[in-house]
Enzyme design. Structure first.
Site, PDB file in Angstrom:
ATOM      1  CB  CYS A  75      -0.751  -0.370   1.812  1.00  0.00           C
ATOM      2  SG  CYS A  75      -2.034   1.217   1.588  1.00  0.00           S
ATOM      3  CG  HIS A 161      -1.832  -1.830  -9.607  1.00  0.00           C
ATOM      4  ND1 HIS A 161      -2.747  -1.256  -9.081  1.00  0.00           N
ATOM      5  CD2 HIS A 161      -0.570  -2.374  -8.819  1.00  0.00           C
ATOM      6  CE1 HIS A 161      -2.058  -0.397  -7.944  1.00  0.00           C
ATOM      7  NE2 HIS A 161      -1.406  -1.727  -7.446  1.00  0.00           N
ATOM      8  CD  GLU A 210      -6.709   1.786  -3.140  1.00  0.00           C
ATOM      9  OE1 GLU A 210      -6.670   0.695  -2.603  1.00  0.00           O
ATOM     10  OE2 GLU A 210      -6.400   2.241  -3.506  1.00  0.00           O
ATOM     11  CB  CYS A 219      -4.107   3.657  -5.858  1.00  0.00           C
ATOM     12  SG  CYS A 219      -3.734   2.152  -5.918  1.00  0.00           S
ATOM     13  N   GLY A 222      -0.766   1.953  -7.502  1.00  0.00           N
ATOM     14  CA  GLY A 222      -1.708   2.277  -8.518  1.00  0.00           C
ATOM     15  C   GLY A 222      -1.147   3.071 -10.036  1.00  0.00           C
TER      16      GLY A 222
HETATM   17  N1  API Z   1      -6.526  -1.748  -3.015  1.00  0.00           N
HETATM   18  C1  API Z   1      -5.002  -2.430  -3.486  1.00  0.00           C
HETATM   19  C2  API Z   1      -3.733  -2.532  -1.358  1.00  0.00           C
HETATM   20  C3  API Z   1      -4.024  -0.390  -1.464  1.00  0.00           C
HETATM   21  C4  API Z   1      -3.302  -0.385  -1.984  1.00  0.00           C
HETATM   22  C5  API Z   1      -3.816   1.608  -2.436  1.00  0.00           C
HETATM   23  N2  API Z   1      -4.414   2.025  -1.740  1.00  0.00           N
HETATM   24  C6  API Z   1      -2.634   2.169  -2.207  1.00  0.00           C
HETATM   25  O1  API Z   1      -2.165   3.378  -1.565  1.00  0.00           O
HETATM   26  O2  API Z   1      -1.308   1.735  -2.667  1.00  0.00           O
HETATM   27  C7  API Z   1      -5.221  -4.089  -3.439  1.00  0.00           C
HETATM   28  O3  API Z   1      -6.237  -4.392  -2.906  1.00  0.00           O
HETATM   29  O4  API Z   1      -3.558  -4.329  -3.857  1.00  0.00           O
END
Ligand code: API
Length: 276
Positions: A75, A161, A210, A219, A222
Site C-alpha cells: 500500500c 494492477h 481499488e 492509490c 496504482g
Molecule cells: N487495494 C489495494 C491495496 C491498497 C493500495 C492503495 N491504497 C495504495 O495506496 O497503494 C490492493 O488490494 O492491492
C-alpha cells in the site's frame, strides 16, 4: 476490548492505523468490515497494523487490510502514513525505516515538509506474478468488460494492477468498468484497475478502482503501476507527476531491474478509541 487508533490519509486515501508493537492486537474479517463502514464504524479504505519485525534486519512489520477484510501485499499511500505514525509515536527516531510487508521489504525515507519517499521495490510485468491469464498482443492485453474490449498493461507492484490508457476520465467508465475488471475471471486474486490519461511524457491524470475497496481518492501502488506501464509502453519518461483526485504523487523508475521511487505527503486527522 478498547482499541486506540489514529486516523490518517495519503491524498485522501484514508487509513486507520493501529500500534500492535506496544500491545498485540488481531482482527477477524467481520471486525475489519465493521470498522471500515463509514456509517456503522470508523470508516477507512485500509486498516494498517504496525507490528514488531520478524526479520532482525527490519525495523517493523506492517500488515495491510482492505475495507472488505482482505489482507494485501502493498500500500503506497499507507507506507507514507506508516512512517509518520511510527515517528509521531516515538516507536523509532530513524528517518530511514526498513519495513517488512507481505510482498517483501520496503524502505521509507522521511523528508522535511511532511513528505516521504518510498522505495516500492521493482515491478513485474509477468502475468504469473499478478496472477493473470491471457494472451498478449504487442505487449497489451485485451479484456472484455461487458460488451466493450479494453487494452491494458498488467503490472505487479507487489500487488496486482491492470492499467488502461484512456483519452478521457469518465465517472461512469471508472465505476462500471473498474468493478467488472476488478473481479474478472482472468484475475484469480482480483486486481486494482487504473485509468490513465497521458497529458505529456512527464505528467498523467489517474483514477484507480481499488481491489477490495472501489474507487479511492488516490492509490500509491496504482500510481506506480500506471507510470511503469506508461514507461514500458513508450508513453512516459522516467520521472512523472501523477495527478490523482486527492493530489499529486511523484514517481520515478529508471527501467527493468530498478526500484520504483514514490514521493508524497502523509497526514494525521485525529486519534480515537473504539470498543471492538
Ligand atoms: N487495494 C489495494 C491495496 C491498497 C493500495 C492503495 N491504497 C495504495 O495506496 O497503494 C490492493 O488490494 O492491492
Amino acid at each position: 476490548m478498547l482499541l486506540k487508533f489514529t486516523k490518517m490519509h495519503g491524498l485522501g486515501n484514508d487509513f486507520v492505523v493501529v500500534d500492535a508493537v506496544s500491545r498485540k492486537v488481531f482482527f477477524n474479517k467481520q471486525q475489519i468490515e465493521r470498522l471500515s463502514d463509514r456509517n456503522w464504524g470508523i470508516g477507512f479504505d485500509q486498516l494498517l497494523v504496525v507490528e514488531p519485525p520478524t526479520d532482525p534486519d527490519m525495523d517493523f512489520r506492517y500488515r495491510i487490510y482492505n475495507s472488505d477484510g482482505s489482507e494485501v501485499e502493498h500500500c503506497g499511500n499507507g507506507a507514507r502514513c506508516f512512517a509518520k505514525f511510527v515517528l509521531d509515536r516515538e516507536l523509532t527516531n530513524k528517518r530511514i525505516i526498513n519495513v517488512e510487508t507481505k510482498r517483501g521489504s520496503i524502505q521509507l525515507r522521511v523528508l522535511d515538509a511532511g513528505l516521504v519517499t518510498v522505495d516500492m521495490g521493482s515491478p513485474s510485468f509477468e502475468p504469473q506474478d499478478l496472477p493473470f491469464t491471457a494472451d498478449p498482443c504487442n505487449g497489451l492485453y485485451s479484456i472484455m468488460a461487458g460488451d466493450t474490449e479494453y487494452f491494458m498493461t498488467p503490472v505487479s507492484v507487489g500487488n496486482p494492477h491492470a492499467v488502461i490508457k484512456v483519452d478521457q476520465l469518465l465517472d461512469e467508465e471508472v465505476t462500471r468498468v473498474g468493478a467488472l475488471i476488478e473481479c474478472h475471471e482472468r484475475f484469480p486474486r482480483k486486481v486494482n484497475v487504473g485509468f490513465m490519461q497521458v497529458i505529456s511524457p512527464d505528467e498523467i491524470n489517474l483514477r484507480v478502482y481499488e481491489r477490495g475497496v472501489g474507487e479511492t481518492q488516490a492509490c500509491g501502488t496504482g500510481a506506480c503501476a500506471a507510470v511503469v506501464a506508461g514507461i514500458k509502453q513508450g508513453w512516459l519518461s522516467p520521472k512523472v507527476t501523477a495527478h490523482l483526485r486527492g493530489g499529486d504523487l511523484h514517481i520515478e523508475w529508471q527501467g527493468e531491474g530498478t526500484p520504483i521511487l514514490m514521493t508524497g505527503p502523509a497526514e494525521k486527522v485525529f486519534e480515537g478509541q473504539i470498543y471492538l
